[in-house]
Write a protein that holds these residues in place. Structure first.
Motif, short mmCIF file in Angstrom:
data_model
loop_
_atom_site.label_atom_id
_atom_site.label_comp_id
_atom_site.label_asym_id
_atom_site.label_seq_id
_atom_site.Cartn_x
_atom_site.Cartn_y
_atom_site.Cartn_z
N GLU A 151 0.83 -1.21 0.00
CA GLU A 151 0.00 0.00 0.00
C GLU A 151 0.86 1.26 0.00
O GLU A 151 0.54 2.24 -0.69
CB GLU A 151 -0.93 0.00 1.21
N ARG A 152 1.97 1.24 0.72
CA ARG A 152 2.84 2.43 0.75
C ARG A 152 3.45 2.69 -0.62
O ARG A 152 3.58 3.85 -1.04
CB ARG A 152 3.95 2.24 1.80
N VAL A 153 3.86 1.64 -1.30
CA VAL A 153 4.46 1.80 -2.63
C VAL A 153 3.43 2.34 -3.62
O VAL A 153 3.73 3.24 -4.42
CB VAL A 153 5.03 0.45 -3.13
N VAL A 154 2.23 1.81 -3.59
CA VAL A 154 1.18 2.30 -4.49
C VAL A 154 0.87 3.76 -4.19
O VAL A 154 0.72 4.58 -5.10
CB VAL A 154 -0.10 1.44 -4.36
N ARG A 155 0.80 4.10 -2.92
CA ARG A 155 0.51 5.48 -2.54
C ARG A 155 1.63 6.42 -3.02
O ARG A 155 1.35 7.52 -3.51
CB ARG A 155 0.35 5.58 -1.02
N ALA A 156 2.87 5.99 -2.89
CA ALA A 156 4.00 6.80 -3.35
C ALA A 156 3.95 6.96 -4.87
O ALA A 156 4.20 8.05 -5.41
CB ALA A 156 5.31 6.15 -2.93
N HIS A 157 3.65 5.87 -5.56
CA HIS A 157 3.52 5.88 -7.02
C HIS A 157 2.46 6.89 -7.46
O HIS A 157 2.68 7.70 -8.37
CB HIS A 157 3.17 4.47 -7.48
N LEU A 158 1.32 6.86 -6.83
CA LEU A 158 0.23 7.78 -7.17
C LEU A 158 0.60 9.22 -6.87
O LEU A 158 0.23 10.14 -7.61
CB LEU A 158 -1.04 7.39 -6.40
N SER A 159 1.33 9.44 -5.79
CA SER A 159 1.70 10.80 -5.41
C SER A 159 2.58 11.46 -6.47
O SER A 159 2.46 12.66 -6.73
CB SER A 159 2.42 10.81 -4.05
N VAL A 160 3.46 10.68 -7.08
CA VAL A 160 4.32 11.21 -8.12
C VAL A 160 3.51 11.49 -9.39
O VAL A 160 3.68 12.52 -10.04
CB VAL A 160 5.49 10.25 -8.43
N TRP A 161 2.60 10.60 -9.74
CA TRP A 161 1.76 10.81 -10.92
C TRP A 161 0.80 11.98 -10.72
O TRP A 161 0.45 12.68 -11.68
CB TRP A 161 0.97 9.55 -11.24
N ASP A 162 0.38 12.22 -9.50
CA ASP A 162 -0.54 13.32 -9.23
C ASP A 162 0.17 14.67 -9.20
O ASP A 162 -0.49 15.72 -9.20
CB ASP A 162 -1.27 13.10 -7.90
N ASP A 163 1.49 14.67 -9.17
CA ASP A 163 2.28 15.90 -9.17
C ASP A 163 2.38 16.41 -10.61
O ASP A 163 2.95 15.75 -11.48
CB ASP A 163 3.68 15.61 -8.61
N VAL A 164 1.83 17.60 -10.88
CA VAL A 164 1.80 18.11 -12.26
C VAL A 164 3.19 18.39 -12.81
O VAL A 164 3.36 18.49 -14.02
CB VAL A 164 0.93 19.39 -12.36
N SER A 165 4.19 18.52 -11.95
CA SER A 165 5.54 18.75 -12.45
C SER A 165 6.20 17.45 -12.90
O SER A 165 7.17 17.47 -13.67
CB SER A 165 6.40 19.41 -11.36
N SER A 166 5.70 16.31 -12.45
CA SER A 166 6.26 15.01 -12.81
C SER A 166 5.49 14.31 -13.92
O SER A 166 6.05 13.57 -14.72
CB SER A 166 6.28 14.08 -11.59
N ARG A 167 4.18 14.54 -13.98
CA ARG A 167 3.34 13.74 -14.86
C ARG A 167 3.68 13.83 -16.35
O ARG A 167 3.62 12.82 -17.04
CB ARG A 167 1.87 14.10 -14.65
N PRO A 168 4.03 15.01 -16.91
CA PRO A 168 4.32 15.04 -18.35
C PRO A 168 5.42 14.07 -18.77
O PRO A 168 5.28 13.40 -19.80
CB PRO A 168 4.72 16.50 -18.59
#
Length: 236
Positions: free
Chosen positions: A131-148
């Motif tokens: 669960e922690r890994v999935v949450r970390a993964h989502l946090s990076v994808w939800d960051d608009v500076s990382s997603r592109p």
């Protein structure tokens, strides 16, 4: 849920900064002397290296490229489109990056926060790591500076070898280093690859394909349910 178009604010910020710099340069008046002409500005360097205006313009172009590649993919994105998105002349795109291929490779550079987030998630030990890994993964994808950059990699991996290679490096490199302390044994790389498929598949359906209700589900719900699948692989 944010859409990919939200990332335009990244490129927009760069355009505003680049425009401010251009206005300052125009106010200073034309260059004079033997070095006057288009090459004169490029020849004069700031004491610390690249001039501030050039740096801002270069960053604006790269931010725009990531937005365009993320939205349209490599083949459907032109340098003209990138220049328009960045608010600069197309000649500047050629000046700083040369070819579309080279600009694409630069756009694929992933932010260091990806490995940092997954590594931090693995620090708490085996219990609950999925669960922690999935949450970390989502946090990076939800960051608009990382997603592109992430969108560019995932969308292009099936048709562009460089993107596919970057995706494999993320799976076998970044994840292997980050999860090395919790995924052990002779089949550690196999299980790490399986975790990678879970995370990439989640990102593809949530952020690229916008599969509902997954796309609009809250982070806690996704992390709780999806974390069980990752946990089963890690703890096997």
């Amino acid at each position: 849920m944010e859409s990919v178009s939200d990332t335009r604010e990244v490129a927009g910020s760069g355009r505003e900064q680049a425009g401010d710099t251009a206005g300052t340069a125009a106010a200073a008046g034309p260059a004079t002397g033997p070095a006057a002409g288009p090459a004169a500005g490029r020849a004069t360097k700031h004491a610390g290296g690249r001039r501030p205006g050039e740096t801002l313009t270069r960053e604006a172009i790269l931010a725009a490229a990531r937005v365009c590649f993320a939205e349209r993919g490599f083949d459907a994105t032109s340098l003209r489109r990138i220049a328009e998105t960045a608010g600069v002349d197309q000649s500047l795109v050629h000046h700083f990056y040369g070819t579309k291929e080279n600009l694409f490779l630069q756009a694929l550079e992933l932010p260091g926060k990806i490995e940092e987030a997954i590594t931090a998630a693995a620090q708490g030990g085996l219990d609950g790591v999925g669960e922690r890994v999935v949450r970390a993964h989502l946090s990076v994808w939800d960051d608009v500076s990382s997603r592109p950059a992430l969108m560019t990699m995932v969308r292009s991996a099936a048709i562009h070898r460089a993107a596919a290679a970057r995706l494999r490096e993320t799976a076998t490199g970044i994840l292997a280093r980050a999860l090395g302390g919790v995924i052990t044994g002779e089949d550690a790389m196999l299980r790490t690859s399986m975790v990678a498929t879970q995370l990439v598949g989640l990102a593809m359906m949530r952020y690229v394909a916008h599969l509902e209700p997954l796309a609009s589900a809250d982070t806690d719900t996704v992390a709780r349910h999806y974390g069980r699948a990752v946990q089963a692989i890690v703890a096997d």
